[in-house]
Design an enzyme around this catalytic site. Structure first.
Site, PDB file in Angstrom:
ATOM      1  N   ASP A 105      -4.228  -7.774  -0.311  1.00  0.00           N
ATOM      2  CA  ASP A 105      -3.827  -6.601  -0.120  1.00  0.00           C
ATOM      3  C   ASP A 105      -4.481  -5.830   1.215  1.00  0.00           C
ATOM      4  O   ASP A 105      -5.405  -6.092   1.509  1.00  0.00           O
ATOM      5  CB  ASP A 105      -4.034  -5.707  -1.378  1.00  0.00           C
TER       6      ASP A 105
ATOM      7  N   ASN B 293      -7.635  -0.788 -15.033  1.00  0.00           N
ATOM      8  CA  ASN B 293      -6.291  -0.729 -15.784  1.00  0.00           C
ATOM      9  C   ASN B 293      -5.683  -1.893 -15.658  1.00  0.00           C
ATOM     10  O   ASN B 293      -4.515  -2.117 -15.956  1.00  0.00           O
ATOM     11  CB  ASN B 293      -5.471   0.417 -14.825  1.00  0.00           C
TER      12      ASN B 293
ATOM     13  N   HIS C  48      -5.178  -4.026 -13.060  1.00  0.00           N
ATOM     14  CA  HIS C  48      -4.192  -4.481 -11.757  1.00  0.00           C
ATOM     15  C   HIS C  48      -5.071  -5.477 -11.397  1.00  0.00           C
ATOM     16  O   HIS C  48      -6.413  -5.676 -11.404  1.00  0.00           O
ATOM     17  CB  HIS C  48      -4.222  -3.248 -10.913  1.00  0.00           C
TER      18      HIS C  48
ATOM     19  N   GLU D  86      -0.202  -2.427  -9.945  1.00  0.00           N
ATOM     20  CA  GLU D  86      -0.721  -1.540 -10.787  1.00  0.00           C
ATOM     21  C   GLU D  86       0.209  -1.637 -12.206  1.00  0.00           C
ATOM     22  O   GLU D  86       1.420  -2.135 -12.116  1.00  0.00           O
ATOM     23  CB  GLU D  86      -0.317  -0.245 -10.294  1.00  0.00           C
TER      24      GLU D  86
HETATM   25  C1  F6R Z   1      -9.131  -5.715  -3.807  1.00  0.00           C
HETATM   26  C2  F6R Z   1      -8.179  -6.055  -5.166  1.00  0.00           C
HETATM   27  C3  F6R Z   1      -8.454  -5.396  -6.270  1.00  0.00           C
HETATM   28  C4  F6R Z   1      -9.780  -5.482  -6.658  1.00  0.00           C
HETATM   29  C5  F6R Z   1     -10.071  -4.582  -8.119  1.00  0.00           C
HETATM   30  C6  F6R Z   1     -11.601  -4.522  -8.478  1.00  0.00           C
HETATM   31  O1  F6R Z   1      -8.518  -6.529  -2.730  1.00  0.00           O
HETATM   32  O2  F6R Z   1      -7.098  -6.718  -4.944  1.00  0.00           O
HETATM   33  O3  F6R Z   1      -7.670  -5.658  -7.278  1.00  0.00           O
HETATM   34  O4  F6R Z   1     -10.123  -6.448  -6.926  1.00  0.00           O
HETATM   35  O5  F6R Z   1      -9.738  -3.192  -7.830  1.00  0.00           O
HETATM   36  O6  F6R Z   1     -12.381  -3.892  -7.658  1.00  0.00           O
HETATM   37  P1  F6R Z   1     -13.877  -3.745  -7.587  1.00  0.00           P
HETATM   38  O7  F6R Z   1     -14.331  -5.353  -7.264  1.00  0.00           O
HETATM   39  O8  F6R Z   1     -14.290  -3.004  -6.552  1.00  0.00           O
HETATM   40  O9  F6R Z   1     -14.444  -3.450  -8.844  1.00  0.00           O
END
Ligand code: F6R
Length: 241
Positions: free
Chosen positions: A67, A136, A138, A143
Protein backbone atom coordinates in the site's frame (compact mmCIF):
# COMPACT_ATOMS: atom_id res chain seq x y z
CA UNK A 1 -3.25 -22.21 8.89
CA UNK A 2 -0.08 -22.59 10.91
CA UNK A 3 0.34 -20.49 14.07
CA UNK A 4 3.77 -20.05 15.64
CA UNK A 5 4.06 -18.27 18.99
CA UNK A 6 7.50 -16.87 19.72
CA UNK A 7 8.93 -15.50 22.98
CA UNK A 8 9.82 -12.05 21.77
CA UNK A 9 10.13 -9.62 18.88
CA UNK A 10 13.69 -10.69 18.06
CA UNK A 11 12.61 -14.30 17.60
CA UNK A 12 9.67 -13.27 15.41
CA UNK A 13 11.93 -11.12 13.25
CA UNK A 14 14.51 -13.89 12.94
CA UNK A 15 11.96 -16.47 11.83
CA UNK A 16 10.25 -14.06 9.43
CA UNK A 17 13.59 -13.14 7.87
CA UNK A 18 14.40 -16.82 7.40
CA UNK A 19 11.20 -17.28 5.40
CA UNK A 20 12.10 -14.31 3.20
CA UNK A 21 15.74 -15.30 2.73
CA UNK A 22 14.90 -18.93 1.99
CA UNK A 23 12.49 -17.94 -0.77
CA UNK A 24 15.14 -15.72 -2.39
CA UNK A 25 17.85 -18.37 -1.97
CA UNK A 26 15.62 -20.97 -3.64
CA UNK A 27 14.56 -18.63 -6.47
CA UNK A 28 16.80 -15.66 -7.24
CA UNK A 29 14.04 -13.91 -9.20
CA UNK A 30 11.44 -14.37 -6.47
CA UNK A 31 8.47 -12.01 -6.29
CA UNK A 32 8.04 -10.59 -2.79
CA UNK A 33 5.02 -8.84 -1.27
CA UNK A 34 6.08 -6.45 1.48
CA UNK A 35 4.49 -4.42 4.28
CA UNK A 36 5.52 -1.23 6.04
CA UNK A 37 4.75 -0.36 9.68
CA UNK A 38 6.56 -1.07 12.91
CA UNK A 39 6.20 -4.85 12.90
CA UNK A 40 8.48 -5.79 9.95
CA UNK A 41 11.36 -3.48 10.94
CA UNK A 42 13.25 -6.21 12.80
CA UNK A 43 12.88 -8.58 9.85
CA UNK A 44 14.22 -5.94 7.43
CA UNK A 45 17.18 -5.33 9.74
CA UNK A 46 18.18 -8.97 9.67
CA UNK A 47 17.72 -9.17 5.89
CA UNK A 48 19.99 -6.12 5.45
CA UNK A 49 22.64 -7.71 7.68
CA UNK A 50 22.47 -10.92 5.73
CA UNK A 51 23.05 -8.93 2.53
CA UNK A 52 25.96 -7.03 4.10
CA UNK A 53 27.51 -10.35 5.08
CA UNK A 54 27.34 -11.22 1.37
CA UNK A 55 25.13 -14.23 1.96
CA UNK A 56 22.43 -13.20 -0.49
CA UNK A 57 21.69 -11.09 -3.56
CA UNK A 58 18.46 -9.35 -4.52
CA UNK A 59 19.57 -8.43 -8.04
CA UNK A 60 16.78 -10.33 -9.74
CA UNK A 61 14.18 -10.02 -7.00
CA UNK A 62 10.93 -8.21 -7.73
CA UNK A 63 8.95 -6.55 -4.97
CA UNK A 64 5.42 -5.26 -4.57
CA UNK A 65 4.42 -3.23 -1.55
CA UNK A 66 0.97 -3.63 -0.11
CA UNK A 67 0.00 0.00 0.00
CA UNK A 68 0.83 3.69 -0.18
CA UNK A 69 -0.75 6.90 1.08
CA UNK A 70 -2.40 9.11 -1.52
CA UNK A 71 -0.79 12.53 -1.78
CA UNK A 72 2.72 11.68 -0.55
CA UNK A 73 5.53 11.47 -3.07
CA UNK A 74 8.72 9.40 -2.97
CA UNK A 75 10.63 12.15 -1.20
CA UNK A 76 8.12 12.72 1.58
CA UNK A 77 9.61 11.14 4.68
CA UNK A 78 6.15 9.87 5.60
CA UNK A 79 5.55 8.00 2.35
CA UNK A 80 5.84 4.23 2.27
CA UNK A 81 8.25 4.60 -0.63
CA UNK A 82 10.57 6.57 1.67
CA UNK A 83 10.06 4.05 4.47
CA UNK A 84 10.98 1.09 2.28
CA UNK A 85 14.02 2.84 0.88
CA UNK A 86 15.23 3.85 4.32
CA UNK A 87 14.68 0.50 5.97
CA UNK A 88 15.42 -1.97 3.20
CA UNK A 89 15.87 -1.06 -0.45
CA UNK A 90 18.73 1.44 -0.15
CA UNK A 91 20.78 -1.15 1.76
CA UNK A 92 20.45 -4.06 -0.67
CA UNK A 93 21.13 -4.61 -4.38
CA UNK A 94 17.51 -4.77 -5.58
CA UNK A 95 17.10 -2.92 -8.90
CA UNK A 96 15.02 0.24 -8.75
CA UNK A 97 12.95 -0.90 -11.73
CA UNK A 98 12.03 -4.08 -9.85
CA UNK A 99 10.56 -2.18 -6.91
CA UNK A 100 6.82 -1.59 -7.09
CA UNK A 101 4.88 0.66 -4.73
CA UNK A 102 1.57 2.27 -5.69
CA UNK A 103 2.12 5.82 -6.90
CA UNK A 104 0.48 8.02 -4.28
CA UNK A 105 0.81 11.16 -6.37
CA UNK A 106 -0.93 9.90 -9.48
CA UNK A 107 -3.54 12.19 -11.00
CA UNK A 108 -5.63 9.13 -11.88
CA UNK A 109 -5.96 6.84 -8.86
CA UNK A 110 -8.29 4.41 -10.58
CA UNK A 111 -5.89 3.92 -13.48
CA UNK A 112 -2.97 3.51 -11.07
CA UNK A 113 -4.89 0.76 -9.25
CA UNK A 114 -5.60 -1.09 -12.50
CA UNK A 115 -1.98 -0.81 -13.62
CA UNK A 116 -0.66 -1.95 -10.22
CA UNK A 117 -2.92 -4.99 -10.26
CA UNK A 118 -1.84 -5.81 -13.83
CA UNK A 119 1.84 -5.53 -12.94
CA UNK A 120 1.38 -8.11 -10.17
CA UNK A 121 -0.42 -10.42 -12.59
CA UNK A 122 2.32 -9.99 -15.20
CA UNK A 123 4.87 -11.30 -12.71
CA UNK A 124 2.84 -14.48 -12.20
CA UNK A 125 2.11 -14.28 -8.52
CA UNK A 126 3.92 -13.27 -5.37
CA UNK A 127 6.02 -16.16 -4.08
CA UNK A 128 5.70 -14.88 -0.54
CA UNK A 129 3.73 -12.00 0.95
CA UNK A 130 4.35 -10.59 4.42
CA UNK A 131 1.52 -8.90 6.28
CA UNK A 132 1.14 -6.95 9.50
CA UNK A 133 -2.32 -6.58 11.02
CA UNK A 134 -4.23 -3.58 12.29
CA UNK A 135 -5.93 -3.58 15.70
CA UNK A 136 -9.17 -3.53 13.70
CA UNK A 137 -8.10 -6.58 11.67
CA UNK A 138 -7.07 -4.68 8.56
CA UNK A 139 -4.54 -6.22 6.19
CA UNK A 140 -2.79 -3.89 3.79
CA UNK A 141 -5.18 -0.98 4.08
CA UNK A 142 -8.28 -3.13 3.63
CA UNK A 143 -10.33 -1.64 6.43
CA UNK A 144 -13.34 -3.36 8.05
CA UNK A 145 -16.37 -2.87 5.83
CA UNK A 146 -19.37 -4.79 4.64
CA UNK A 147 -17.73 -6.44 1.69
CA UNK A 148 -14.34 -7.68 0.56
CA UNK A 149 -12.85 -5.40 -2.07
CA UNK A 150 -11.04 -7.84 -4.40
CA UNK A 151 -8.45 -5.85 -6.31
CA UNK A 152 -6.08 -2.92 -5.79
CA UNK A 153 -8.21 0.09 -4.89
CA UNK A 154 -8.46 3.43 -3.18
CA UNK A 155 -9.48 3.31 0.45
CA UNK A 156 -10.60 5.87 2.99
CA UNK A 157 -8.65 5.23 6.17
CA UNK A 158 -10.59 4.77 9.39
CA UNK A 159 -10.07 7.05 12.37
CA UNK A 160 -8.39 4.32 14.46
CA UNK A 161 -5.94 3.56 11.64
CA UNK A 162 -5.11 7.26 11.26
CA UNK A 163 -4.60 7.46 15.01
CA UNK A 164 -2.40 4.33 15.10
CA UNK A 165 -0.27 5.57 12.19
CA UNK A 166 0.06 9.11 13.54
CA UNK A 167 3.00 7.84 15.60
CA UNK A 168 5.06 7.95 12.42
CA UNK A 169 3.99 11.55 11.65
CA UNK A 170 4.56 14.89 13.32
CA UNK A 171 0.88 14.98 14.25
CA UNK A 172 -2.36 13.14 13.42
CA UNK A 173 -3.36 16.03 11.15
CA UNK A 174 -0.52 15.11 8.81
CA UNK A 175 -1.72 11.54 8.21
CA UNK A 176 -3.34 11.25 4.77
CA UNK A 177 -6.98 10.22 4.85
CA UNK A 178 -6.80 7.99 1.80
CA UNK A 179 -4.49 5.33 0.43
CA UNK A 180 -4.06 2.80 -2.35
CA UNK A 181 -3.97 -0.83 -1.24
CA UNK A 182 -3.82 -4.28 -2.73
CA UNK A 183 -7.25 -5.88 -2.51
CA UNK A 184 -8.22 -9.08 -0.74
CA UNK A 185 -8.04 -11.23 -3.86
CA UNK A 186 -4.65 -9.71 -4.68
CA UNK A 187 -3.45 -10.69 -1.21
CA UNK A 188 -4.90 -14.20 -1.44
CA UNK A 189 -3.19 -14.71 -4.82
CA UNK A 190 0.21 -14.91 -3.10
CA UNK A 191 1.59 -18.45 -3.01
CA UNK A 192 2.60 -18.15 0.64
CA UNK A 193 1.51 -15.62 3.27
CA UNK A 194 3.29 -14.79 6.52
CA UNK A 195 1.35 -12.61 8.97
CA UNK A 196 3.34 -10.99 11.78
CA UNK A 197 1.69 -9.69 14.95
CA UNK A 198 3.12 -8.37 18.18
CA UNK A 199 1.70 -6.87 21.35
CA UNK A 200 -1.49 -7.22 23.34
CA UNK A 201 -3.26 -4.56 21.28
CA UNK A 202 -3.35 -7.05 18.38
CA UNK A 203 -4.61 -10.01 20.48
CA UNK A 204 -8.27 -9.54 19.64
CA UNK A 205 -7.65 -9.20 15.91
CA UNK A 206 -5.29 -12.19 15.92
CA UNK A 207 -7.77 -14.49 17.67
CA UNK A 208 -10.61 -13.44 15.34
CA UNK A 209 -8.33 -13.99 12.35
CA UNK A 210 -7.60 -17.52 13.45
CA UNK A 211 -10.91 -18.72 14.81
CA UNK A 212 -13.51 -16.04 14.16
CA UNK A 213 -16.26 -15.90 11.57
CA UNK A 214 -14.98 -15.03 8.09
CA UNK A 215 -16.31 -11.53 7.61
CA UNK A 216 -15.33 -8.29 5.85
CA UNK A 217 -15.92 -6.72 9.28
CA UNK A 218 -12.55 -8.27 10.18
CA UNK A 219 -10.69 -8.40 6.85
CA UNK A 220 -7.85 -10.67 8.08
CA UNK A 221 -10.41 -13.43 8.80
CA UNK A 222 -10.45 -14.19 5.04
CA UNK A 223 -6.92 -15.55 5.46
CA UNK A 224 -8.52 -18.72 6.86
CA UNK A 225 -9.25 -19.59 3.23
CA UNK A 226 -5.63 -19.44 2.10
CA UNK A 227 -3.92 -22.80 1.89
CA UNK A 228 -0.41 -21.72 2.87
CA UNK A 229 -0.49 -19.15 5.64
CA UNK A 230 1.74 -18.93 8.69
CA UNK A 231 0.96 -16.55 11.53
CA UNK A 232 3.92 -15.62 13.71
CA UNK A 233 3.07 -13.82 16.95
CA UNK A 234 4.54 -13.08 20.33
CA UNK A 235 2.87 -14.28 23.53
CA UNK A 236 1.00 -11.01 24.02
CA UNK A 237 -0.61 -11.05 20.59
CA UNK A 238 -1.44 -14.75 21.09
CA UNK A 239 -3.21 -14.19 24.43
CA UNK A 240 -6.74 -14.72 23.13
CA UNK A 241 -6.10 -17.61 20.74
C1 F6R B 1 1.39 -1.48 6.12
C2 F6R B 1 0.15 -2.25 6.20
C3 F6R B 1 -0.64 -2.31 7.45
C4 F6R B 1 0.21 -2.64 8.69
C5 F6R B 1 -0.66 -2.67 9.94
C6 F6R B 1 0.18 -2.95 11.19
O1 F6R B 1 1.96 -1.59 4.84
O2 F6R B 1 -0.23 -2.83 5.23
O3 F6R B 1 -1.66 -3.27 7.32
O4 F6R B 1 0.82 -3.87 8.49
O5 F6R B 1 -1.32 -1.45 10.10
O6 F6R B 1 1.06 -1.88 11.39
P1 F6R B 1 2.18 -1.95 12.53
O7 F6R B 1 3.16 -3.00 12.09
O8 F6R B 1 2.81 -0.59 12.52
O9 F6R B 1 1.48 -2.29 13.79
Amino acid sequence: MEVIVKNNYQEISKLASQYLLNVVKAKNDAVLGLPTGGTPLGMYDIVVNEYKNKNISFQNVISFNLDEYIGLDENSKYSYYYFMNKNLFSHIDIKKENIHIPNGTTTDVQQECIEYENKIKEEGSMDILFLGIGKNGHIGFNEPSNYFEPYTHEVILQENTIKANSRFFKDAEGVPKTAITMGIKTILSAKKIILLATGESKADAVSKTIKGKITPGLPASILQLHNDITIITDKDAAKKI
